[in-house]
Design a protein around this motif. Structure first.
Motif, PDB file in Angstrom:
ATOM      1  N   ASN A 115       0.828  -1.193   0.000  1.00  0.00           N
ATOM      2  CA  ASN A 115       0.000   0.000   0.000  1.00  0.00           C
ATOM      3  C   ASN A 115       0.868   1.250   0.000  1.00  0.00           C
ATOM      4  OD1 ASN A 115      -2.325  -1.565   0.112  1.00  0.00           O
ATOM      5  ND2 ASN A 115      -2.447  -1.491   2.345  1.00  0.00           N
ATOM      6  N   HIS A 116       0.379   2.299  -0.644  1.00  0.00           N
ATOM      7  CA  HIS A 116       1.135   3.540  -0.773  1.00  0.00           C
ATOM      8  C   HIS A 116       0.428   4.696  -0.075  1.00  0.00           C
ATOM      9  CE1 HIS A 116       3.575   1.381  -3.666  1.00  0.00           C
ATOM     10  NE2 HIS A 116       2.512   1.143  -4.407  1.00  0.00           N
ATOM     11  N   ASN A 131      -9.099   1.430   3.875  1.00  0.00           N
ATOM     12  CA  ASN A 131      -8.398   2.118   4.948  1.00  0.00           C
ATOM     13  C   ASN A 131      -9.341   2.841   5.923  1.00  0.00           C
ATOM     14  OD1 ASN A 131      -8.263   3.830   2.307  1.00  0.00           O
ATOM     15  ND2 ASN A 131      -8.133   5.362   3.942  1.00  0.00           N
ATOM     16  N   HIS A 132     -10.609   2.414   5.965  1.00  0.00           N
ATOM     17  CA  HIS A 132     -11.547   2.892   6.980  1.00  0.00           C
ATOM     18  C   HIS A 132     -12.086   1.682   7.733  1.00  0.00           C
ATOM     19  CE1 HIS A 132     -11.072   6.695   5.068  1.00  0.00           C
ATOM     20  NE2 HIS A 132     -11.775   6.373   3.993  1.00  0.00           N
ATOM     21  N   PHE A 133     -12.427   1.876   8.998  1.00  0.00           N
ATOM     22  CA  PHE A 133     -12.830   0.749   9.839  1.00  0.00           C
ATOM     23  C   PHE A 133     -14.070   0.045   9.286  1.00  0.00           C
ATOM     24  CE2 PHE A 133     -10.264   2.775  13.279  1.00  0.00           C
ATOM     25  CZ  PHE A 133      -9.507   1.661  13.588  1.00  0.00           C
ATOM     26  N   PRO A 158       0.674  -0.008   9.298  1.00  0.00           N
ATOM     27  CA  PRO A 158       0.307  -1.380   9.676  1.00  0.00           C
ATOM     28  C   PRO A 158      -1.210  -1.572   9.730  1.00  0.00           C
ATOM     29  CG  PRO A 158       0.902  -0.141  11.627  1.00  0.00           C
ATOM     30  CD  PRO A 158       1.211   0.748  10.445  1.00  0.00           C
ATOM     31  N   LEU A 159      -1.634  -2.818   9.656  1.00  0.00           N
ATOM     32  CA  LEU A 159      -3.031  -3.166   9.865  1.00  0.00           C
ATOM     33  C   LEU A 159      -3.453  -2.697  11.258  1.00  0.00           C
ATOM     34  CD1 LEU A 159      -5.611  -4.935   9.126  1.00  0.00           C
ATOM     35  CD2 LEU A 159      -4.424  -6.808  10.315  1.00  0.00           C
ATOM     36  N   GLU A 160      -4.646  -2.081  11.345  1.00  0.00           N
ATOM     37  CA  GLU A 160      -5.171  -1.602  12.624  1.00  0.00           C
ATOM     38  C   GLU A 160      -6.453  -2.364  12.962  1.00  0.00           C
ATOM     39  OE1 GLU A 160      -5.544   2.640  12.627  1.00  0.00           O
ATOM     40  OE2 GLU A 160      -3.515   2.959  11.860  1.00  0.00           O
ATOM     41  N   ILE A 161      -6.568  -2.789  14.215  1.00  0.00           N
ATOM     42  CA  ILE A 161      -7.664  -3.678  14.626  1.00  0.00           C
ATOM     43  C   ILE A 161      -8.255  -3.237  15.963  1.00  0.00           C
ATOM     44  CG2 ILE A 161      -8.027  -5.992  15.581  1.00  0.00           C
ATOM     45  CD1 ILE A 161      -6.790  -7.238  13.347  1.00  0.00           C
ATOM     46  N   ALA A 213      -6.905  -0.906   6.917  1.00  0.00           N
ATOM     47  CA  ALA A 213      -5.517  -0.844   6.448  1.00  0.00           C
ATOM     48  C   ALA A 213      -4.938   0.515   6.845  1.00  0.00           C
ATOM     49  CB  ALA A 213      -5.465  -1.008   4.935  1.00  0.00           C
ATOM     50  N   GLY A 214      -3.755   0.496   7.445  1.00  0.00           N
ATOM     51  CA  GLY A 214      -3.096   1.752   7.781  1.00  0.00           C
ATOM     52  C   GLY A 214      -2.538   2.411   6.517  1.00  0.00           C
ATOM     53  N   VAL A 215      -2.398   3.732   6.580  1.00  0.00           N
ATOM     54  CA  VAL A 215      -1.843   4.489   5.444  1.00  0.00           C
ATOM     55  C   VAL A 215      -0.395   4.868   5.770  1.00  0.00           C
ATOM     56  CG1 VAL A 215      -2.072   6.557   4.020  1.00  0.00           C
ATOM     57  CG2 VAL A 215      -4.132   5.395   4.874  1.00  0.00           C
TER      58      VAL A 215
END
Length: 219
Positions: A115-116, A131-133, A158-161, A213-215
């Motif tokens: 991802n960029h 990239n939104h919950f 990084p992936l955010e959970i 997905a984190g940016v």
């Protein structure tokens, strides 16, 4: 409904599956953690396999200039052995999941993606790579395993959970309605970020936990 963002038919299936099929008599600390939180940093590391095959990785040509992610491919002559080694490495985890789910577990797809950076991180009307919950629209016996192809820090997106334990607090703090309608200034302490070393692996139930997905930073 019931603090979930998946179809009602899936909610019903999941309720019945948990009540009558899911093995909740767990004696494995990893599965207990996964059952309670909806995710798990596993003990399986893929660094040796990545190091071996990384010279055969290449970025797929991106003809769509608006796309903010790139697909990473592997040369055809190396693909079969690469996938076989990945599957063999995952066998101990798959066996644990089969005991937990009381069904066979198959690897349905393997993809590699980078991802960029993009400027729309806080624009809930635009999503370049989920990239939104959100929760994935699948049943609870669908899961994902993320493997770091490089060392991942917070600046790398990084992936955010949100753990199952923090779900109610998250919905309240972020005033969550759907992936295009929530408060961006909610309590960030509720978010777990999947940072780690090259080869680290991470299992999560993408239909049960909110995630995004984190940016990556722009550098």
């Amino acid at each position: 409904l019931f603090n979930q963002r998946i179809p009602i038919t899936y909610l019903l299936f999941n309720f019945i599956y948990k009540k009558f099929f899911l093995n909740k008599k767990l004696d494995n600390s990893e599965l207990i953690k996964f059952h309670n939180s909806g995710f798990l940093k596993t003990e399986i590391n893929f660094k040796e396999i990545i190091d071996e095959y990384e010279p055969n990785f290449f970025i797929e040509d991106n003809k769509d200039q608006t796309k903010k992610s790139s697909n990473i491919k592997i040369k055809d002559e190396n693909k079969k052995t690469f996938l076989t080694k990945i599957e063999n490495k995952l066998k101990p985890l798959i066996e644990k999941l089969e005991n937990y789910l009381k069904c066979e577990v198959f690897i349905s797809q393997v993809t590699m993606t980078r991802n960029h950076y993009h400027k729309d991180k806080d624009n809930l009307n635009i999503s370049h790579y989920s990239n939104h919950f959100h929760q994935d629209g699948y049943l609870l016996n669908y899961m994902k395993v993320f493997v770091n192809l490089m060392d991942i820090n917070e600046i790398d997106g990084p992936l955010e959970i949100i753990s199952k334990e923090n779900k109610k607090q998250f919905l309240k703090s972020f005033r969550y309605k759907d992936m295009n309608d929530y408060n961006l200034s909610g309590n960030k302490k509720l978010i777990y970020k999947n940072v780690g070393k090259k080869g680290d692996s991470f299992l999560f139930s993408s239909s049960q936990v909110f995630h995004r997905a984190g940016v990556p930073n722009n550098f």
